[in-house]
Scaffold this motif. Structure first.
Motif, short mmCIF file in Angstrom:
data_model
loop_
_atom_site.label_atom_id
_atom_site.label_comp_id
_atom_site.label_asym_id
_atom_site.label_seq_id
_atom_site.Cartn_x
_atom_site.Cartn_y
_atom_site.Cartn_z
N CYS A 96 0.86 -1.20 0.00
CA CYS A 96 0.00 0.00 0.00
C CYS A 96 0.89 1.24 0.00
O CYS A 96 1.89 1.29 0.72
N LEU A 97 0.50 2.24 -0.77
CA LEU A 97 1.29 3.46 -0.87
C LEU A 97 0.40 4.68 -0.70
O LEU A 97 -0.66 4.76 -1.32
N PRO A 98 0.80 5.65 0.12
CA PRO A 98 0.03 6.89 0.23
C PRO A 98 0.12 7.69 -1.06
O PRO A 98 1.17 7.75 -1.69
N ILE A 99 -0.99 8.31 -1.45
CA ILE A 99 -0.99 9.15 -2.65
C ILE A 99 -1.40 10.59 -2.31
O ILE A 99 -1.52 11.41 -3.20
N LYS A 100 -1.59 10.85 -1.02
CA LYS A 100 -1.84 12.22 -0.55
C LYS A 100 -0.99 12.45 0.70
O LYS A 100 -0.67 11.50 1.43
N PRO A 101 -0.62 13.68 0.98
CA PRO A 101 0.17 13.96 2.18
C PRO A 101 -0.56 13.53 3.46
O PRO A 101 -1.79 13.52 3.52
N LEU A 102 0.21 13.22 4.47
CA LEU A 102 -0.35 12.81 5.75
C LEU A 102 -1.26 13.89 6.33
O LEU A 102 -2.30 13.58 6.93
N SER A 103 -0.92 15.14 6.15
CA SER A 103 -1.73 16.23 6.69
C SER A 103 -3.12 16.26 6.07
O SER A 103 -4.10 16.62 6.75
N VAL A 104 -3.24 15.88 4.79
CA VAL A 104 -4.54 15.84 4.12
C VAL A 104 -5.41 14.76 4.74
O VAL A 104 -6.60 14.97 5.03
N LEU A 105 -4.83 13.58 4.94
CA LEU A 105 -5.57 12.49 5.59
C LEU A 105 -5.97 12.88 7.01
O LEU A 105 -7.11 12.65 7.44
N TYR A 106 -5.05 13.48 7.73
CA TYR A 106 -5.31 13.87 9.12
C TYR A 106 -6.49 14.84 9.21
O TYR A 106 -7.41 14.65 10.02
N ASN A 107 -6.48 15.87 8.40
CA ASN A 107 -7.56 16.86 8.43
C ASN A 107 -8.89 16.25 7.98
O ASN A 107 -9.95 16.60 8.52
N PHE A 108 -8.83 15.34 7.03
CA PHE A 108 -10.04 14.67 6.56
C PHE A 108 -10.66 13.84 7.69
O PHE A 108 -11.87 13.92 7.95
N LEU A 109 -9.86 13.04 8.36
CA LEU A 109 -10.39 12.20 9.43
C LEU A 109 -10.85 13.04 10.62
O LEU A 109 -11.84 12.70 11.28
N ASP A 110 -10.15 14.10 10.89
CA ASP A 110 -10.50 14.97 12.01
C ASP A 110 -11.88 15.59 11.83
O ASP A 110 -12.53 15.98 12.80
N SER A 111 -12.34 15.68 10.59
CA SER A 111 -13.64 16.28 10.30
C SER A 111 -14.73 15.23 10.08
O SER A 111 -15.85 15.57 9.70
N ASN A 112 -14.40 13.95 10.32
CA ASN A 112 -15.36 12.88 10.13
C ASN A 112 -15.66 12.17 11.44
O ASN A 112 -14.93 12.31 12.43
N LYS A 113 -16.72 11.39 11.42
CA LYS A 113 -17.19 10.72 12.63
C LYS A 113 -17.22 9.20 12.48
O LYS A 113 -16.86 8.47 13.40
N PHE A 114 -17.69 8.71 11.33
CA PHE A 114 -17.90 7.29 11.14
C PHE A 114 -16.74 6.61 10.43
O PHE A 114 -16.00 7.25 9.67
N SER A 115 -16.62 5.30 10.66
CA SER A 115 -15.58 4.49 10.01
C SER A 115 -15.81 4.42 8.51
O SER A 115 -16.90 4.73 8.01
N PHE A 116 -14.77 3.96 7.81
CA PHE A 116 -14.82 3.89 6.35
C PHE A 116 -14.65 2.45 5.88
O PHE A 116 -13.66 1.79 6.21
N PHE A 117 -15.64 1.98 5.10
CA PHE A 117 -15.57 0.67 4.46
C PHE A 117 -15.88 0.84 2.98
O PHE A 117 -16.74 1.64 2.62
N ASP A 118 -15.20 0.07 2.16
CA ASP A 118 -15.46 0.08 0.73
C ASP A 118 -16.16 -1.23 0.37
O ASP A 118 -15.55 -2.29 0.34
N THR A 119 -17.47 -1.16 0.11
CA THR A 119 -18.23 -2.38 -0.19
C THR A 119 -18.38 -2.62 -1.69
O THR A 119 -19.02 -3.58 -2.10
N ASP A 120 -17.79 -1.73 -2.49
CA ASP A 120 -17.80 -1.91 -3.94
C ASP A 120 -16.36 -2.16 -4.38
O ASP A 120 -15.76 -1.38 -5.11
N CYS A 121 -15.81 -3.29 -3.92
CA CYS A 121 -14.36 -3.44 -3.96
C CYS A 121 -13.87 -4.59 -4.83
O CYS A 121 -12.67 -4.87 -4.87
N HIS A 122 -14.75 -5.29 -5.53
CA HIS A 122 -14.31 -6.48 -6.25
C HIS A 122 -15.14 -6.67 -7.51
O HIS A 122 -16.30 -6.27 -7.56
N THR A 123 -14.54 -7.31 -8.51
CA THR A 123 -15.23 -7.53 -9.78
C THR A 123 -15.98 -8.85 -9.82
O THR A 123 -16.48 -9.24 -10.86
N GLU A 124 -16.04 -9.55 -8.69
CA GLU A 124 -16.68 -10.87 -8.66
C GLU A 124 -17.88 -10.87 -7.72
O GLU A 124 -17.90 -11.57 -6.71
#
Length: 256
Positions: A96-124
């Motif tokens: 896994c590789l970051p594609i945005k600066p850590l500060s961008v992720l930090y500010n994004f999470l700081d403004s959110n409340k709920f966990s993140f799941f990707d349920t549209d993640c597979h072609t099968e």
């Protein structure tokens, strides 16, 4: 109130394929994060100059698509929860590789409340439907006290808030035995770590709410069981601009 930190939970073989890049990424500010690593190979902590110092004490032998991956995830969460300032928990692999600066992720999470799941993640999707309707249906009838009626496949690379992380760790003795039983009865190669976290949270929290969006971009090819490994990453590519990480990469992947 303690300053919010992000706990990065790495599941590695013996090192990250872009360890120098990751060290540069984390050089942005140690006040924003803590790192925890689990090495599949027992001597991984000795081979990884950077990540070795973050190795957790509990080691488990892991296998692809097995409950052992869940136990590894829960061990990482348990270690990270010891730090009260850890408020978000990000699962990552050595590819896994970051594609945005850590500060961008930090500010994004700081403004959110709920966990993140990707349920549209597979072609099968047909695999998921068959699994839910047939295999789980039979298993549920014999485990009514673990009747996960809201099972939904999701990416392993989720981001959890602290409350959800605490629930997953505190209920592991309640739920893991049933999932081990499920593995023994229906060991068809399905990835338990792509069902368990969201299944348990749906089971434990009435009207459970979460953000359904990909935080890690993964490119699945039609008819393939493994995602594409990128030969080059272009940070200006709009295809994955809404994500914070990308997978899979290797030591030969070029970063533009």
């Amino acid at each position: 109130m303690p300053v919010m930190k992000i706990a990065f939970l790495f599941m590695l073989y013996d090192d990250h394929c872009k360890s120098d890049y990751m060290e540069e990424y984390f050089g942005e500010g140690s006040d924003k994060y803590n790192i925890y690593t689990h090495f599949k190979n027992l001597d991984g902590d000795k081979k990884s100059e950077y990540f070795g110092k973050y190795s957790i004490s509990k080691h488990i032998e892991t296998q692809h698509s097995c409950v052992s991956l869940l136990e590894c995830q829960l061990n990482l969460l348990e270690a990270a929860l010891e730090q009260r300032d850890n408020q978000w928990f990000v699962f990552m692999s050595g590819s896994c590789l970051p594609i945005k600066p850590l500060s961008v992720l930090y500010n994004f999470l700081d403004s959110n409340k709920f966990s993140f799941f990707d349920t549209d993640c597979h072609t099968e999707p047909q695999l998921t439907v068959r699994f839910l309707n047939d295999w789980i249906g039979e298993w549920n009838r014999s485990h009514m006290n673990h009747n996960f009626l809201k099972l939904k496949k999701h990416s392993q690379w989720c981001i959890l808030n602290r409350m959800d992380a605490e629930i997953l760790v505190s209920t592991k003795t309640k739920h893991l035995p049933a999932w081990k039983d499920l593995q023994y009865k229906f060991n068809r190669g399905f990835a338990k770590d792509e069902f368990y976290p969201l299944a348990v949270l749906n089971h434990e929290i009435k009207n459970y709410q979460y953000n359904d969006r990909p935080t890690t971009y993964v490119k699945w090819l039609e008819g393939q069981w493994r995602p594409e490994t990128f030969t080059a990453i272009d940070f200006s590519n709009s295809e994955y601009k809404s994500s914070f990480f990308i997978r899979k990469v290797n030591d030969q992947t070029k970063i533009k």
